[in-house]
Design a protein around this motif. Structure first.
Motif, PDB file in Angstrom:
ATOM      1  N   LEU A  31      43.449  24.209   2.104  1.00 31.64           N
ATOM      2  CA  LEU A  31      43.509  23.774   3.494  1.00 31.64           C
ATOM      3  C   LEU A  31      42.157  23.189   3.850  1.00 31.64           C
ATOM      4  O   LEU A  31      41.123  23.798   3.574  1.00 31.64           O
ATOM      5  CB  LEU A  31      43.824  24.972   4.396  1.00 31.64           C
ATOM      6  N   CYS A  32      42.145  21.994   4.442  1.00 30.05           N
ATOM      7  CA  CYS A  32      40.889  21.308   4.757  1.00 30.05           C
ATOM      8  C   CYS A  32      40.727  21.162   6.261  1.00 30.05           C
ATOM      9  O   CYS A  32      41.673  20.796   6.965  1.00 30.05           O
ATOM     10  CB  CYS A  32      40.844  19.934   4.093  1.00 30.05           C
ATOM     11  N   ALA A  33      39.527  21.426   6.745  1.00 32.38           N
ATOM     12  CA  ALA A  33      39.242  21.311   8.172  1.00 32.38           C
ATOM     13  C   ALA A  33      39.322  19.872   8.636  1.00 32.38           C
ATOM     14  O   ALA A  33      39.572  19.604   9.814  1.00 32.38           O
ATOM     15  CB  ALA A  33      37.861  21.881   8.474  1.00 32.38           C
ATOM     16  N   ALA A  34      39.119  18.919   7.740  1.00 34.63           N
ATOM     17  CA  ALA A  34      39.124  17.506   8.110  1.00 34.63           C
ATOM     18  C   ALA A  34      40.534  16.949   8.278  1.00 34.63           C
ATOM     19  O   ALA A  34      40.703  15.776   8.570  1.00 34.63           O
ATOM     20  CB  ALA A  34      38.387  16.688   7.053  1.00 34.63           C
ATOM     21  N   ALA A  35      41.549  17.791   8.093  1.00 34.26           N
ATOM     22  CA  ALA A  35      42.935  17.340   8.228  1.00 34.26           C
ATOM     23  C   ALA A  35      43.627  18.152   9.320  1.00 34.26           C
ATOM     24  O   ALA A  35      44.375  19.074   9.030  1.00 34.26           O
ATOM     25  CB  ALA A  35      43.670  17.487   6.898  1.00 34.26           C
ATOM     26  N   ALA A  62      41.789  23.463  12.447  1.00 28.34           N
ATOM     27  CA  ALA A  62      40.863  23.444  13.576  1.00 28.34           C
ATOM     28  C   ALA A  62      40.030  24.718  13.623  1.00 28.34           C
ATOM     29  O   ALA A  62      38.841  24.687  13.966  1.00 28.34           O
ATOM     30  CB  ALA A  62      41.649  23.275  14.879  1.00 28.34           C
ATOM     31  N   GLU A  63      40.630  25.838  13.255  1.00 26.38           N
ATOM     32  CA  GLU A  63      39.889  27.103  13.231  1.00 26.38           C
ATOM     33  C   GLU A  63      38.826  27.096  12.141  1.00 26.38           C
ATOM     34  O   GLU A  63      37.702  27.578  12.343  1.00 26.38           O
ATOM     35  CB  GLU A  63      40.857  28.261  13.020  1.00 26.38           C
ATOM     36  N   LEU A  64      39.161  26.536  10.981  1.00 23.92           N
ATOM     37  CA  LEU A  64      38.168  26.390   9.917  1.00 23.92           C
ATOM     38  C   LEU A  64      36.975  25.570  10.413  1.00 23.92           C
ATOM     39  O   LEU A  64      35.822  25.934  10.198  1.00 23.92           O
ATOM     40  CB  LEU A  64      38.787  25.687   8.713  1.00 23.92           C
ATOM     41  N   ASP A  91      34.384  23.920   5.711  1.00 21.59           N
ATOM     42  CA  ASP A  91      35.045  22.653   5.385  1.00 21.59           C
ATOM     43  C   ASP A  91      36.474  22.831   4.902  1.00 21.59           C
ATOM     44  O   ASP A  91      37.348  22.026   5.198  1.00 21.59           O
ATOM     45  CB  ASP A  91      34.255  21.903   4.310  1.00 21.59           C
ATOM     46  N   ASN A  92      36.706  23.888   4.123  1.00 24.41           N
ATOM     47  CA  ASN A  92      38.010  24.044   3.496  1.00 24.41           C
ATOM     48  C   ASN A  92      38.155  25.467   2.994  1.00 24.41           C
ATOM     49  O   ASN A  92      37.206  26.258   3.014  1.00 24.41           O
ATOM     50  CB  ASN A  92      38.172  23.052   2.334  1.00 24.41           C
TER      51      ASN A  92
END
Length: 262
Positions: free
Chosen positions: A103-107, A121-123, A129-130
């Motif tokens: 799971l990536c925060a940028a997505a 969004a929580e990350l 970052d992920n």
């Protein structure tokens, strides 16, 4: 269908070394050193959160392994056994196919096993970052679950493949430690002073004696003397072992005097 992953000779060597050294894990300090050495060589990451689960899937214990000083608020956000991010990731993981997931925060539109979520969004809000996650099946001795936060570079098929191969060794290593209550049973007690705890914090950051002395307003020789006494108290012989031993006892983040079970 899983993508075909071919490891290069260096990665194969790292993997074989990780397998061999994992067999010698028998205490928390050894597990810590293994995660910061062999595991990092294959899966570079910022934080590793491990969950020990009971037969019914309830969280018996959660731990975070990292090389620096971790903010206590971030630790709670990740590791809280009731509502921590790792626990919620584990629940959603179990709802799916139980394979390594990234799971990536940028997505922000990301999904975890088809569950719409605010997890990316929580990350991002936590400064991560992920995350790459995987866990064992339900076993007679209980299951385990692992979250690697801040994998670099961003996790791909190779990272997932390596985590799948390492999972039995992660599980075996974590389960061999037992729960904190079991580790404490029959053990002695160690005490370190507030000054020793301060020194250990900076030691974990890689500071030398003179640098630590400047930060604390004492001489480098005084720092050395504190460390020599600490080595004797912990039964270790060098800085690396002291860091690992204090991490296993969770001593560095303590107050004026800390007691822990040896």
């Amino acid at each position: 269908m899983q993508p075909i992953v071919i490891l290069n000779p260096q990665q194969q060597q790292h993997l074989l070394h990780a397998f061999e050294t994992a067999l010698a894990i028998g205490e928390r300090s050894q597990f810590f050193l293994w995660t910061q050495g062999q595991l990092q060589a294959l899966l570079p990451h910022r934080l590793l959160v491990c969950l020990q689960l009971g037969p019914n899937g309830d969280v018996l214990h959660s731990e975070c392994f990292h090389s620096g000083v971790l903010d206590e608020g971030l630790r709670r956000s990740l590791c809280d056994p009731a509502s921590g991010l790792a626990v919620r990731l584990q629940r959603r993981y179990r709802e799916g196919a139980a394979v390594p997931l990234a799971l990536c925060a940028a997505a922000p539109e990301g999904r975890l096993q088809g569950v719409p979520g605010n997890l990316p969004a929580e990350l991002h809000a936590l400064g991560l970052d992920n995350v790459l996650v995987h866990g064992s099946d339900s076993l007679p001795g209980g299951a385990t679950f692992f979250c690697l936060f801040g994998v670099a570079p961003a996790p791909d098929a190779r990272h997932a493949h390596c985590l799948r191969l390492l999972l039995p060794y992660l599980h075996m290593g974590l389960q061999s430690l037992g729960t904190p209550a079991a580790r404490a049973e029959g053990a002695g007690t160690a005490r370190i002073s507030a000054r020793q705890a301060q020194i250990m914090r900076w030691l974990r950051e890689g500071k030398g004696n003179e640098e630590i002395g400047q930060l604390l307003g004492i001489s480098g020789l005084t720092v050395k003397n504190h460390l020599q006494r600490l080595y004797r108290q912990l039964g270790v012989s060098n800085r690396a072992h002291a860091v690992a031993r204090c991490a296993s006892l969770r001593l560095p983040d303590a107050g004026p005097y800390t007691e822990a079970r040896l």
